[in-house]
Write a protein that holds these residues in place. Structure first.
Motif, PDB file in Angstrom:
ATOM      1  N   MET A 127       0.821  -1.205   0.000  1.00  0.00           N
ATOM      2  CA  MET A 127       0.000   0.000   0.000  1.00  0.00           C
ATOM      3  C   MET A 127       0.855   1.255   0.000  1.00  0.00           C
ATOM      4  N   HIS A 143     -10.529   4.836   5.799  1.00  0.00           N
ATOM      5  CA  HIS A 143      -9.477   5.256   6.721  1.00  0.00           C
ATOM      6  C   HIS A 143      -8.834   4.049   7.387  1.00  0.00           C
ATOM      7  N   ALA A 189      -3.847   6.680   7.980  1.00  0.00           N
ATOM      8  CA  ALA A 189      -3.749   6.601   6.531  1.00  0.00           C
ATOM      9  C   ALA A 189      -5.164   6.674   5.960  1.00  0.00           C
ATOM     10  N   SER A 235      -7.742   6.625   2.077  1.00  0.00           N
ATOM     11  CA  SER A 235      -7.942   6.492   0.633  1.00  0.00           C
ATOM     12  C   SER A 235      -9.174   7.294   0.240  1.00  0.00           C
ATOM     13  N   GLY A 281     -10.180   2.762  -1.748  1.00  0.00           N
ATOM     14  CA  GLY A 281      -9.046   1.872  -1.543  1.00  0.00           C
ATOM     15  C   GLY A 281      -8.083   1.754  -2.700  1.00  0.00           C
ATOM     16  N   TRP A 335      -3.750   5.250  -1.730  1.00  0.00           N
ATOM     17  CA  TRP A 335      -3.595   5.425  -0.283  1.00  0.00           C
ATOM     18  C   TRP A 335      -2.522   6.463   0.039  1.00  0.00           C
ATOM     19  N   TYR A 336      -2.770   7.209   1.117  1.00  0.00           N
ATOM     20  CA  TYR A 336      -1.829   8.210   1.625  1.00  0.00           C
ATOM     21  C   TYR A 336      -1.518   7.873   3.079  1.00  0.00           C
ATOM     22  N   TYR A 337      -0.247   7.894   3.427  1.00  0.00           N
ATOM     23  CA  TYR A 337       0.196   7.600   4.794  1.00  0.00           C
ATOM     24  C   TYR A 337       0.573   8.895   5.488  1.00  0.00           C
TER      25      TYR A 337
END
Length: 406
Positions: A279, A304, A323, A325, A329, A332-334
């Motif tokens: 991811m 989330h 994180a 989306s 899904g 994704w961003y962390y």
């Protein structure tokens, strides 16, 4: 394109242009994020945590608890809060999670607790449960399980004796390496019931453990699965893949990296598909684990997650990261900031600093908004304080309230 946009925002003195810049936890208003409850920070990626009482939660030593627990997945059903937690047999601490962990059910009339033990969902060895509601009302639990079992449990009812000093070894040939033994299975199973108290269906295999190396020996690493179920009965979740990368600190002991897990029908184990694509491709060792995943209550495409973040010098940290989306899904961003850490403010005005704060779950209200966070916590630093004392590994489940807008 993303870097150009970010640079342009900085040049204009703006912090955001869309809800993505606000971590899907707020709205961008006049170039600044206005965060939803219970989030805060420039990008709305930090949980706004309130003071708590350490006697809350489950199996707290500050409320007479003598048995260790580790994390708690909580569902609110008909006004009662139901927690599904890992509990260690024979008064052992978290160090003996394998083979002593079992999944238990505890209840409370308020989200903070204290949660009172009710019944056993699954005997040892079972661990790290995540409970979700199906759209048809069932309580569905995913957990790691050794099936069939048959391994002897550790007995921690007696204090561990202090070992005699060991004299230095005389010069000679190097010691014989510790032999590798066949790895025990730690696969992911699912069970469900129409009532929060059971009876529970026969567990079915959802995802096998992944083969890797630990201590340069072959192991089967539990997938550490978390799932959420959509209104149409499909599901999206997260599993961890433990990877050995040569010439890194992950070479001998694998590092865990999150991957997606999807299903078209939560009831049918044959439809669960684990992605083999990380991811977060740029995630650093030791990676991240213990996911919790939920659907955005305001934004239909939003998903989330929070993780126990292990990027850094040690695995057993006390940090968590959010994180998200924005597109169901696909992307994704962390987070750049930790959404929680090991410092916990207490109602009495003092601060408790935990050596470990892991296995996060959120308690959601009837609208799907987070109101509390639960974690498995350990006060002692096991790498320093726990060489001889079994009770030093004592752990319990902390519940901390989150700030809500008036």
């Amino acid at each position: 394109m993303k870097l150009i946009l970010f640079s342009s925002l900085i040049g204009m003195g703006l912090a955001c242009s869309t809800t993505v810049d606000c971590s899907l936890n707020g709205e961008c208003v006049n170039g600044a994020c206005v965060c939803d409850s219970p989030w805060k920070g420039p990008k709305c990626e930090v949980l706004d945590r309130l003071p708590t009482d350490l006697s809350w939660g489950f199996r707290s030593p500050y409320n007479g608890g003598k048995t260790s627990s580790w994390g708690g997945s909580v569902l609110k059903i008909n006004g009662t809060y139901h927690m599904y937690s890992s509990q260690m047999e024979n008064f052992c601490g978290i160090q003996w999670w394998e083979p002593n962990s079992k999944v238990v059910h505890a209840v409370s009339q308020n989200p903070e607790g204290p949660y009172i033990f009710s019944d056993v969902v699954s005997l040892p060895f079972t661990h790290e449960p995540t409970a979700v509601r199906a759209p048809t009302g069932e309580v569905v639990i995913y957990f790691t399980m050794r099936h069939p079992d048959g391994y002897e449990l550790t007995n921690c009812t007696e204090p561990t004796p202090t070992p005699a000093p060991v004299p230095p070894a005389p010069p000679g040939p190097p010691p014989t390496p510790t032999p590798c033994y066949p790895p025990p299975p730690r696969h992911t199973y699912m069970t469900y019931a129409t009532n929060a108290f059971g009876p529970w269906s026969e567990p079915v295999l959802v995802l096998k453990a992944n083969e890797s190396k630990w201590g340069n020996c072959p192991v089967l690493i539990d997938a550490n699965v978390a799932m959420t179920i959509r209104p149409d009965g499909s599901g999206i979740g997260i599993w961890r893949k433990c990877v050995n990368n040569n010439n890194t600190r992950c070479h001998a002991d694998c590092c865990t990296f999150p991957h997606l897990l999807t299903t078209s029908n939560w009831r049918d184990p044959s439809t669960y598909i684990p992605s083999q694509t990380p991811m977060f491709p740029d995630m650093l060792p030791y990676g991240a684990e213990d996911p919790y995943i939920w659907l955005d209550a305001k934004r239909p495409e939003g998903v989330h997650a929070i993780f126990h973040d292990e990027q850094g010098a040690t695995r057993s940290s006390a940090n968590g990261t959010h994180a998200f989306s924005p597109d169901n899904g696909k992307t994704w961003y962390y987070g750049e900031e930790h959404c929680y850490n090991g410092e916990v403010q207490q109602l009495n005005g003092t601060t408790k600093v935990f050596a470990r704060r892991e296995h996060p779950h959120l308690i959601l209200d009837d609208t799907g908004r987070p109101t509390h966070i639960t974690n498995g916590v350990q006060e002692a630093d096991q790498s320093v304080d726990c060489f001889t004392d079994a009770q030093c590994y004592r752990s319990y489940t902390l519940v901390q309230p989150l700030k809500q807008q008036e």
